[in-house]
Motif scaffolding. Structure first.
Motif, PDB file in Angstrom:
ATOM      1  N   THR A  83       0.833  -1.204   0.000  1.00 23.39           N
ATOM      2  CA  THR A  83       0.000   0.000   0.000  1.00 23.39           C
ATOM      3  C   THR A  83       0.864   1.249   0.000  1.00 23.39           C
ATOM      4  O   THR A  83       0.610   2.199  -0.754  1.00 23.39           O
ATOM      5  N   TYR A  84       1.889   1.254   0.837  1.00 19.39           N
ATOM      6  CA  TYR A  84       2.831   2.379   0.859  1.00 19.39           C
ATOM      7  C   TYR A  84       3.491   2.570  -0.503  1.00 19.39           C
ATOM      8  O   TYR A  84       3.663   3.720  -0.959  1.00 19.39           O
ATOM      9  N   THR A  85       3.874   1.483  -1.148  1.00 18.41           N
ATOM     10  CA  THR A  85       4.540   1.567  -2.457  1.00 18.41           C
ATOM     11  C   THR A  85       3.642   2.278  -3.464  1.00 18.41           C
ATOM     12  O   THR A  85       4.112   3.113  -4.251  1.00 18.41           O
ATOM     13  N   ALA A  86       2.345   1.971  -3.428  1.00 16.69           N
ATOM     14  CA  ALA A  86       1.389   2.643  -4.323  1.00 16.69           C
ATOM     15  C   ALA A  86       1.258   4.121  -3.963  1.00 16.69           C
ATOM     16  O   ALA A  86       1.304   4.997  -4.836  1.00 16.69           O
ATOM     17  N   THR A 112      -5.444   1.361   1.072  1.00 17.38           N
ATOM     18  CA  THR A 112      -5.719   0.191   1.906  1.00 17.38           C
ATOM     19  C   THR A 112      -5.302  -1.093   1.210  1.00 17.38           C
ATOM     20  O   THR A 112      -5.422  -1.203  -0.022  1.00 17.38           O
ATOM     21  N   PRO A 113      -4.829  -2.073   1.974  1.00 15.92           N
ATOM     22  CA  PRO A 113      -4.720  -3.416   1.415  1.00 15.92           C
ATOM     23  C   PRO A 113      -6.117  -4.020   1.312  1.00 15.92           C
ATOM     24  O   PRO A 113      -7.064  -3.500   1.912  1.00 15.92           O
ATOM     25  N   VAL A 114      -6.236  -5.086   0.554  1.00 20.40           N
ATOM     26  CA  VAL A 114      -7.530  -5.754   0.375  1.00 20.40           C
ATOM     27  C   VAL A 114      -7.558  -7.016   1.224  1.00 20.40           C
ATOM     28  O   VAL A 114      -6.731  -7.914   1.047  1.00 20.40           O
ATOM     29  N   TYR A 115      -8.506  -7.068   2.169  1.00 18.80           N
ATOM     30  CA  TYR A 115      -8.711  -8.251   3.002  1.00 18.80           C
ATOM     31  C   TYR A 115     -10.131  -8.758   2.764  1.00 18.80           C
ATOM     32  O   TYR A 115     -11.099  -8.040   3.007  1.00 18.80           O
ATOM     33  N   TYR A 116     -10.266  -9.981   2.298  1.00 23.78           N
ATOM     34  CA  TYR A 116     -11.578 -10.570   2.063  1.00 23.78           C
ATOM     35  C   TYR A 116     -12.466  -9.638   1.233  1.00 23.78           C
ATOM     36  O   TYR A 116     -13.626  -9.382   1.558  1.00 23.78           O
ATOM     37  N   SER A 131      -9.173  10.519  -3.338  1.00 24.31           N
ATOM     38  CA  SER A 131      -8.959   9.355  -4.183  1.00 24.31           C
ATOM     39  C   SER A 131      -8.718   8.135  -3.319  1.00 24.31           C
ATOM     40  O   SER A 131      -8.048   8.220  -2.283  1.00 24.31           O
ATOM     41  N   ALA A 132      -9.261   6.997  -3.736  1.00 23.30           N
ATOM     42  CA  ALA A 132      -9.024   5.724  -3.054  1.00 23.30           C
ATOM     43  C   ALA A 132      -7.979   4.937  -3.825  1.00 23.30           C
ATOM     44  O   ALA A 132      -7.987   4.918  -5.057  1.00 23.30           O
ATOM     45  N   VAL A 133      -7.073   4.289  -3.098  1.00 21.88           N
ATOM     46  CA  VAL A 133      -6.053   3.428  -3.697  1.00 21.88           C
ATOM     47  C   VAL A 133      -6.105   2.085  -2.982  1.00 21.88           C
ATOM     48  O   VAL A 133      -6.085   2.038  -1.742  1.00 21.88           O
ATOM     49  N   VAL A 134      -6.192   0.997  -3.744  1.00 20.44           N
ATOM     50  CA  VAL A 134      -6.243  -0.333  -3.139  1.00 20.44           C
ATOM     51  C   VAL A 134      -5.110  -1.195  -3.669  1.00 20.44           C
ATOM     52  O   VAL A 134      -4.713  -1.096  -4.828  1.00 20.44           O
ATOM     53  N   SER A 135      -4.604  -2.042  -2.770  1.00 20.86           N
ATOM     54  CA  SER A 135      -3.500  -2.936  -3.105  1.00 20.86           C
ATOM     55  C   SER A 135      -3.931  -4.362  -2.814  1.00 20.86           C
ATOM     56  O   SER A 135      -4.373  -4.665  -1.704  1.00 20.86           O
ATOM     57  N   TYR A 173      -7.517   3.869 -15.217  1.00 26.79           N
ATOM     58  CA  TYR A 173      -8.004   2.530 -14.889  1.00 26.79           C
ATOM     59  C   TYR A 173      -8.387   2.593 -13.422  1.00 26.79           C
ATOM     60  O   TYR A 173      -8.207   3.624 -12.774  1.00 26.79           O
ATOM     61  N   TRP A 174      -8.941   1.514 -12.875  1.00 22.85           N
ATOM     62  CA  TRP A 174      -9.286   1.569 -11.463  1.00 22.85           C
ATOM     63  C   TRP A 174      -8.017   1.730 -10.634  1.00 22.85           C
ATOM     64  O   TRP A 174      -6.948   1.229 -10.998  1.00 22.85           O
ATOM     65  N   ASN A 175      -8.161   2.411  -9.508  1.00 25.45           N
ATOM     66  CA  ASN A 175      -6.999   2.827  -8.714  1.00 25.45           C
ATOM     67  C   ASN A 175      -6.465   1.667  -7.883  1.00 25.45           C
ATOM     68  O   ASN A 175      -6.645   1.602  -6.673  1.00 25.45           O
ATOM     69  N   GLN A 176      -5.771   0.751  -8.547  1.00 27.00           N
ATOM     70  CA  GLN A 176      -5.306  -0.435  -7.852  1.00 27.00           C
ATOM     71  C   GLN A 176      -3.916  -0.853  -8.329  1.00 27.00           C
ATOM     72  O   GLN A 176      -3.532  -0.569  -9.464  1.00 27.00           O
ATOM     73  N   VAL A 177      -3.199  -1.488  -7.410  1.00 28.84           N
ATOM     74  CA  VAL A 177      -1.932  -2.142  -7.767  1.00 28.84           C
ATOM     75  C   VAL A 177      -2.027  -3.600  -7.336  1.00 28.84           C
ATOM     76  O   VAL A 177      -2.790  -3.952  -6.440  1.00 28.84           O
ATOM     77  N   HIS A 178      -1.214  -4.428  -7.985  1.00 27.35           N
ATOM     78  CA  HIS A 178      -1.217  -5.858  -7.679  1.00 27.35           C
ATOM     79  C   HIS A 178       0.187  -6.309  -7.312  1.00 27.35           C
ATOM     80  O   HIS A 178       1.167  -5.866  -7.906  1.00 27.35           O
ATOM     81  N   GLY A 179       0.253  -7.208  -6.328  1.00 24.91           N
ATOM     82  CA  GLY A 179       1.525  -7.769  -5.909  1.00 24.91           C
ATOM     83  C   GLY A 179       1.446  -8.237  -4.477  1.00 24.91           C
ATOM     84  O   GLY A 179       0.647  -7.727  -3.689  1.00 24.91           O
ATOM     85  N   ASN A 180       2.275  -9.211  -4.149  1.00 30.27           N
ATOM     86  CA  ASN A 180       2.293  -9.742  -2.798  1.00 30.27           C
ATOM     87  C   ASN A 180       3.403  -9.122  -1.954  1.00 30.27           C
ATOM     88  O   ASN A 180       3.436  -9.293  -0.743  1.00 30.27           O
ATOM     89  N   THR A 181       4.316  -8.405  -2.606  1.00 29.00           N
ATOM     90  CA  THR A 181       5.412  -7.716  -1.929  1.00 29.00           C
ATOM     91  C   THR A 181       5.616  -6.366  -2.623  1.00 29.00           C
ATOM     92  O   THR A 181       5.201  -6.191  -3.776  1.00 29.00           O
ATOM     93  N   PRO A 182       6.277  -5.413  -1.970  1.00 23.94           N
ATOM     94  CA  PRO A 182       6.574  -4.148  -2.645  1.00 23.94           C
ATOM     95  C   PRO A 182       7.348  -4.346  -3.942  1.00 23.94           C
ATOM     96  O   PRO A 182       7.116  -3.628  -4.929  1.00 23.94           O
TER      97      PRO A 182
END
Length: 206
Positions: free
Chosen positions: A16-19, A82-86, A114-118, A147-156
């Motif tokens: 989340t910080y990386t985004a 925010t990270p995404v949980y469930y 703006s919302a940012v989700v990871s 695009y939607w305000n999201q990033v993907h990844g399990n680590t920075p």
């Protein structure tokens, strides 16, 4: 002009910080002051529904929420990460926003947000939608991207490989900076802020 970026992850320098840091770099490039607020690892207390904030003009729970309530007039825009949980946002960011908006929602009017989700893989869309609900209820211009305000990844490190996600973050920064400058230019030109009617409350059970 200042934008507050809120990191709702328990990991201070995680995905989340990386985004958020990518958004921050673009804002700073455009001359916007920034701060990334880390909510910490400790639990954030939920709203007690005590109603004390109506009299106190601050939350009865004295933590970071009150710091932002006190500084809100100096903050021109918000980015909430925010990270995404469930398929939803973290509990700490939900509790923080519930109390912040209940205490100071009236002061959020016309502050761009703006919302940012990871997320590792899925659930981003519903988490993104949930954060946006705070903004759309509070007369806040919502800052979008290409695009939607999201990033993907399990680590920075994996997030840094999401070229499209990082580009979306930079678009958020560019769009936020542009809207803030337009608002400032409008004020300088004498364009008045919207004049709102008295709020109407409709209860369905009487």
């Amino acid at each position: 002009m200042k934008v507050l970026l809120i990191n709702g992850s328990p990991r201070e320098k995680g995905c989340t910080y990386t985004a958020l840091a990518e958004v921050e770099k673009t804002l700073q490039k455009n001359g916007i002051e920034t701060e990334i607020l880390y909510l910490g690892k400790d639990p954030v207390e939920d709203c007690r529904a005590c109603g004390a904030c109506a009299k106190l003009k601050r939350c009865a729970v004295d933590d970071l929420v009150n710091r932002i309530v006190e500084e809100i007039d100096t903050i021109d825009g918000f980015v909430v990460g925010t990270p995404v949980y469930y398929a939803g946002p973290s509990g700490r960011i939900k509790s923080f926003l519930d109390r912040l908006f209940y205490c100071a929602g009236g002061k959020m009017k016309m502050k761009p947000a703006s919302a940012v989700v990871s997320c590792r893989r899925g659930g981003a869309a519903s988490a993104f939608d949930e954060i946006n609900k705070y903004f759309t209820k509070s007369n806040m211009p919502v800052i979008s991207s290409h695009y939607w305000n999201q990033v993907h990844g399990n680590t920075p490190e994996e997030v840094m490989q999401d070229a499209e996600g990082l580009q979306s973050m930079r678009y958020i920064g560019e769009n936020m900076a542009w809207i803030l400058k337009c608002i400032e230019a409008g004020k300088a030109a004498g364009v008045p802020m919207p004049a709102y009617e008295k709020t109407i409350f409709t209860n369905f059970i009487r």
